[in-house]
Design a protein around this motif. Structure first.
Motif, PDB file in Angstrom:
ATOM      1  N   THR A  15       0.852  -1.186   0.000  1.00 37.41           N
ATOM      2  CA  THR A  15       0.000   0.000   0.000  1.00 37.41           C
ATOM      3  C   THR A  15       0.888   1.237   0.000  1.00 37.41           C
ATOM      4  O   THR A  15       1.848   1.316   0.760  1.00 37.41           O
ATOM      5  N   ILE A  16       0.534   2.188  -0.826  1.00 34.02           N
ATOM      6  CA  ILE A  16       1.268   3.442  -0.879  1.00 34.02           C
ATOM      7  C   ILE A  16       0.441   4.501  -0.170  1.00 34.02           C
ATOM      8  O   ILE A  16      -0.723   4.720  -0.510  1.00 34.02           O
ATOM      9  N   ALA A  17       1.022   5.127   0.849  1.00 33.11           N
ATOM     10  CA  ALA A  17       0.318   6.148   1.612  1.00 33.11           C
ATOM     11  C   ALA A  17       0.191   7.426   0.784  1.00 33.11           C
ATOM     12  O   ALA A  17       0.982   7.670  -0.131  1.00 33.11           O
ATOM     13  N   ARG A  18      -0.776   8.221   1.143  1.00 31.31           N
ATOM     14  CA  ARG A  18      -0.925   9.521   0.470  1.00 31.31           C
ATOM     15  C   ARG A  18       0.318  10.376   0.692  1.00 31.31           C
ATOM     16  O   ARG A  18       0.776  11.084  -0.197  1.00 31.31           O
ATOM     17  N   PRO A  53       0.583  10.862  -4.418  1.00 34.48           N
ATOM     18  CA  PRO A  53       1.420  10.379  -3.312  1.00 34.48           C
ATOM     19  C   PRO A  53       2.739  11.136  -3.236  1.00 34.48           C
ATOM     20  O   PRO A  53       3.329  11.487  -4.258  1.00 34.48           O
ATOM     21  N   ILE A  54       3.178  11.387  -2.016  1.00 36.25           N
ATOM     22  CA  ILE A  54       4.442  12.092  -1.797  1.00 36.25           C
ATOM     23  C   ILE A  54       5.216  11.382  -0.698  1.00 36.25           C
ATOM     24  O   ILE A  54       4.656  11.040   0.347  1.00 36.25           O
ATOM     25  N   VAL A  55       6.490  11.125  -0.943  1.00 34.28           N
ATOM     26  CA  VAL A  55       7.375  10.485   0.034  1.00 34.28           C
ATOM     27  C   VAL A  55       8.572  11.398   0.260  1.00 34.28           C
ATOM     28  O   VAL A  55       9.199  11.858  -0.698  1.00 34.28           O
ATOM     29  N   LEU A  56       8.869  11.655   1.522  1.00 32.67           N
ATOM     30  CA  LEU A  56       9.995  12.508   1.899  1.00 32.67           C
ATOM     31  C   LEU A  56      10.988  11.688   2.707  1.00 32.67           C
ATOM     32  O   LEU A  56      10.601  10.922   3.589  1.00 32.67           O
TER      33      LEU A  56
END
Length: 199
Positions: free
Chosen positions: A7-10, A144-147
């Motif tokens: 699952t990819i988080a928002r 989706p954005i990943v930091l």
């Protein structure tokens, strides 16, 4: 938003020490997003500056490895205005990967000598503005954005005042970004530990 295997988080913040697997985890998520739909795009916002020969080699190695993992990934190099880039490229079909917040903070607090005309208070005020803009951009991001950021506050307290200030500011930055994100993951020896949200 789901892919074939995870699952990819928002929005997600990935923390960890040096070589803990932070960037690899972020790139794995981006790859899963990319293959789940032919219309999905991946864009990386890279904050590193090639200040010396070793850093130039490190950046180039990251580029080569990223091309293998994410051949369709677009890369934008932005050392300061990452909130504006997020706002500009935010899209429901686009995965944004920001790597990393540690270097972004360093760019603010330790600018190159030719740009170091501002006073410490001016630098701090400028960073607070950018800090607020980043949080707004995370909340408003339409895909989706990943930091990625470093966890550096678990060791011995540094002797130098400047280093202590940097460690403090990064810890505070990580806290507010974690509050803004749906999921927070701590990487330890390549293994993800979910601090906030679900796997």
């Amino acid at each position: 938003m789901t892919t074939s295997t995870m699952t990819i988080a928002r929005s997600e913040l990935i923390l960890g020490g040096q070589k803990s697997g932070k960037s690899s985890r972020a790139e794995q998520l981006a790859a899963e997003w990319s293959i789940s739909d032919p219309q999905h795009e991946v864009m990386m916002i890279a904050t590193a500056q090639a200040g010396d020969a070793e850093m130039k080699v490190r950046i180039e190695l990251h580029r080569l490895l990223r091309q293998k993992k994410l051949p369709r990934c677009q890369t934008i190099e932005e050392t300061i205005e990452i909130a504006k880039v997020i706002e500009q490229y935010s899209d429901p079909k686009r995965f944004l990967l920001i790597d990393c917040l540690t270097l972004w903070l360093s760019n603010f607090l330790s600018p190159p000598p030719e740009q170091n005309n501002a006073s410490p208070s001016d630098l701090a005020a400028s960073f607070l503005q950018a800090h607020s803009a980043l949080l707004n951009a995370i909340h408003a991001c339409r895909g989706p954005i990943v930091l990625v950021s470093n966890e550096i506050g678990q060791g011995v307290i540094p002797l130098g005042a400047e280093t202590r200030y940097f460690v403090d500011q990064l810890g505070l930055l990580n806290q507010v970004v974690a509050q803004a994100c749906e999921r927070v993951t701590l990487m330890v020896a390549g293994c993800p530990i979910y601090i906030k949200g679900t796997a």
